[in-house]
Design a protein around this motif. Structure first.
Motif, PDB file in Angstrom:
ATOM      1  N   LYS A 202       0.808  -1.226  -0.032  1.00  0.00           N
ATOM      2  CA  LYS A 202       0.121   0.018   0.107  1.00  0.00           C
ATOM      3  C   LYS A 202       0.932   1.245   0.008  1.00  0.00           C
ATOM      4  N   VAL A 203       1.477   1.431  -1.029  1.00  0.00           N
ATOM      5  CA  VAL A 203       2.371   2.594  -1.238  1.00  0.00           C
ATOM      6  C   VAL A 203       1.607   3.699  -2.172  1.00  0.00           C
ATOM      7  N   LYS A 204       2.103   4.743  -2.393  1.00  0.00           N
ATOM      8  CA  LYS A 204       1.405   5.875  -3.428  1.00  0.00           C
ATOM      9  C   LYS A 204       1.507   5.478  -4.720  1.00  0.00           C
ATOM     10  N   GLU A 205       2.900   4.828  -5.118  1.00  0.00           N
ATOM     11  CA  GLU A 205       3.035   4.406  -6.643  1.00  0.00           C
ATOM     12  C   GLU A 205       2.149   3.490  -6.988  1.00  0.00           C
ATOM     13  N   VAL A 206       1.478   2.681  -6.175  1.00  0.00           N
ATOM     14  CA  VAL A 206       0.876   1.462  -6.536  1.00  0.00           C
ATOM     15  C   VAL A 206      -0.538   1.606  -6.195  1.00  0.00           C
ATOM     16  N   VAL A 207      -1.179   1.760  -4.799  1.00  0.00           N
ATOM     17  CA  VAL A 207      -2.417   1.734  -4.591  1.00  0.00           C
ATOM     18  C   VAL A 207      -3.436   2.752  -5.375  1.00  0.00           C
ATOM     19  N   HIS A 208      -4.514   2.405  -5.531  1.00  0.00           N
ATOM     20  CA  HIS A 208      -5.482   3.375  -6.284  1.00  0.00           C
ATOM     21  C   HIS A 208      -6.398   3.956  -4.962  1.00  0.00           C
ATOM     22  N   GLU A 209      -6.372   5.108  -5.010  1.00  0.00           N
ATOM     23  CA  GLU A 209      -6.894   5.828  -3.653  1.00  0.00           C
ATOM     24  C   GLU A 209      -8.224   6.262  -3.969  1.00  0.00           C
ATOM     25  N   GLY A 210      -8.957   6.002  -5.161  1.00  0.00           N
ATOM     26  CA  GLY A 210     -10.225   6.497  -5.436  1.00  0.00           C
ATOM     27  C   GLY A 210     -11.142   5.351  -5.621  1.00  0.00           C
ATOM     28  N   LEU A 211     -11.224   4.266  -5.010  1.00  0.00           N
ATOM     29  CA  LEU A 211     -11.867   3.222  -5.310  1.00  0.00           C
ATOM     30  C   LEU A 211     -13.262   3.203  -4.342  1.00  0.00           C
ATOM     31  N   THR A 212     -14.072   2.497  -4.759  1.00  0.00           N
ATOM     32  CA  THR A 212     -15.465   2.472  -3.942  1.00  0.00           C
ATOM     33  C   THR A 212     -15.190   1.870  -2.672  1.00  0.00           C
ATOM     34  N   GLU A 213     -14.568   0.855  -2.270  1.00  0.00           N
ATOM     35  CA  GLU A 213     -14.035   0.194  -1.096  1.00  0.00           C
ATOM     36  C   GLU A 213     -12.516  -0.024  -1.490  1.00  0.00           C
ATOM     37  N   LEU A 214     -11.726   0.222  -0.188  1.00  0.00           N
ATOM     38  CA  LEU A 214     -10.541  -0.123  -0.329  1.00  0.00           C
ATOM     39  C   LEU A 214     -10.132  -1.083   1.109  1.00  0.00           C
ATOM     40  N   HIS A 215      -9.747  -2.302   0.903  1.00  0.00           N
ATOM     41  CA  HIS A 215      -9.732  -3.097   2.042  1.00  0.00           C
ATOM     42  C   HIS A 215      -8.021  -3.444   2.124  1.00  0.00           C
ATOM     43  N   THR A 216      -7.386  -3.243   3.389  1.00  0.00           N
ATOM     44  CA  THR A 216      -5.930  -3.721   3.523  1.00  0.00           C
ATOM     45  C   THR A 216      -5.916  -4.888   4.410  1.00  0.00           C
ATOM     46  N   THR A 217      -5.096  -5.758   3.983  1.00  0.00           N
ATOM     47  CA  THR A 217      -5.060  -7.158   4.573  1.00  0.00           C
ATOM     48  C   THR A 217      -3.591  -7.156   5.212  1.00  0.00           C
ATOM     49  N   LYS A 218      -3.191  -8.005   6.294  1.00  0.00           N
ATOM     50  CA  LYS A 218      -1.877  -8.055   6.740  1.00  0.00           C
ATOM     51  C   LYS A 218      -0.832  -8.965   5.790  1.00  0.00           C
ATOM     52  N   ASN A 219      -1.297  -9.961   4.898  1.00  0.00           N
ATOM     53  CA  ASN A 219      -0.380 -10.472   3.656  1.00  0.00           C
ATOM     54  C   ASN A 219      -1.083 -10.881   2.691  1.00  0.00           C
ATOM     55  N   MET A 220      -0.255 -11.420   1.814  1.00  0.00           N
ATOM     56  CA  MET A 220      -0.827 -11.701   0.417  1.00  0.00           C
ATOM     57  C   MET A 220      -2.100 -12.946   0.688  1.00  0.00           C
ATOM     58  N   HIS A 221      -1.699 -13.859   1.623  1.00  0.00           N
ATOM     59  CA  HIS A 221      -2.850 -14.933   1.666  1.00  0.00           C
ATOM     60  C   HIS A 221      -4.153 -14.289   2.104  1.00  0.00           C
ATOM     61  N   ASP A 222      -4.058 -13.476   3.148  1.00  0.00           N
ATOM     62  CA  ASP A 222      -5.168 -12.893   3.523  1.00  0.00           C
ATOM     63  C   ASP A 222      -6.030 -12.048   2.580  1.00  0.00           C
ATOM     64  N   ARG A 223      -5.153 -11.359   1.699  1.00  0.00           N
ATOM     65  CA  ARG A 223      -5.852 -10.800   0.466  1.00  0.00           C
ATOM     66  C   ARG A 223      -6.499 -11.814  -0.437  1.00  0.00           C
ATOM     67  N   LYS A 224      -5.957 -13.021  -0.777  1.00  0.00           N
ATOM     68  CA  LYS A 224      -6.667 -14.085  -1.655  1.00  0.00           C
ATOM     69  C   LYS A 224      -7.773 -14.628  -0.950  1.00  0.00           C
ATOM     70  N   LEU A 225      -7.615 -14.882   0.387  1.00  0.00           N
ATOM     71  CA  LEU A 225      -9.031 -15.346   1.067  1.00  0.00           C
ATOM     72  C   LEU A 225     -10.099 -14.271   0.830  1.00  0.00           C
ATOM     73  N   MET A 226      -9.969 -13.226   1.217  1.00  0.00           N
ATOM     74  CA  MET A 226     -10.894 -12.034   1.327  1.00  0.00           C
ATOM     75  C   MET A 226     -11.229 -12.086  -0.231  1.00  0.00           C
ATOM     76  N   MET A 227     -10.442 -12.150  -1.331  1.00  0.00           N
ATOM     77  CA  MET A 227     -10.992 -11.933  -2.616  1.00  0.00           C
ATOM     78  C   MET A 227     -11.986 -13.041  -2.743  1.00  0.00           C
ATOM     79  N   GLN A 228     -11.688 -14.311  -2.430  1.00  0.00           N
ATOM     80  CA  GLN A 228     -12.411 -15.553  -2.655  1.00  0.00           C
ATOM     81  C   GLN A 228     -13.941 -15.512  -2.048  1.00  0.00           C
ATOM     82  N   GLU A 229     -13.831 -14.921  -0.707  1.00  0.00           N
ATOM     83  CA  GLU A 229     -14.886 -14.702   0.045  1.00  0.00           C
ATOM     84  C   GLU A 229     -15.959 -13.714  -0.605  1.00  0.00           C
TER      85      GLU A 229
END
Length: 196
Positions: free
Chosen positions: A72-99
């Protein structure tokens, strides 16, 4: 019929060098807006990821971004999204995406894109979910991958049933129709999300 209200798209954080891929990202974004489908994705403003998200936002569609804190650094993250969720790691990111998603589409990308595709299809193979998984084969990008998977079937490492879990099409409307009609084979539910 599957109700695909939220689709997770796996794709490159680079643009690549084939304009057809960028055009496909714009078209997919347009189709999502037309069909009132929310995008779930990795929250980047760069590459193919950024193109599809921005297309949807520019046309008043909804975009849900999910990103691990370390990315989550300025050069990468899109700050104008409808919702933005931050996870602690890559695995949790994929789990949330699936859910939160009703299905998945993989567009062209690199190692990360393939890793996401194969993890989510492995989870389906193990009975963790029954959601449709589509491969948008833009301009033959995935021809060799599909051939490799066919070789895995021929050599006895992949069953035909599991090979057929991956829904392939080179058109957006064709892929979405196949995903809506997809019916997952019954799998033993011997795993749960805590064991992935």
């Amino acid at each position: 019929m599957n109700r695909l209200k939220k689709i997770c798209v796996f794709c490159g954080s680079s643009d690549g060098n084939d304009p057809a891929i960028t055009e496909a990202a714009v078209s997919l974004g347009g189709e999502f807006v037309k069909q009132d489908i929310e995008l779930v994705y990795g929250a980047a403003k760069i590459g193919v990821m950024g193109t599809i998200a921005q297309t949807i936002l520019d046309n008043q569609g909804r975009v849900i971004g999910i990103i691990p804190g370390f990315l989550k650094v300025k050069e990468v993250v899109h700050e104008g999204l409808t919702e933005l969720h931050t996870t602690k790691n890559m695995h949790d990111r994929k789990l949330m995406m699936q859910e939160v998603s009703d299905g998945f589409i993989t567009m062209p990308g690199g190692f990360g894109t393939l890793e996401e595709l194969f993890e989510v299809i492995t989870w389906q193979q193990l009975g963790l979910h029954e959601k449709p998984i589509g491969l948008l084969n833009v301009n033959g990008f995935y021809d060799e991958l599909i051939a490799m998977l066919s070789t895995m079937v021929d050599r006895g490492f992949l069953s035909l049933e599991n090979f057929n879990l991956l829904i392939v099409d080179d058109s957006i409307t064709g892929l979405l129709k196949k995903m809506e009609a997809f019916k997952a084979p019954q799998k033993p539910k011997w795993l749960n999300p805590e064991r992935t």
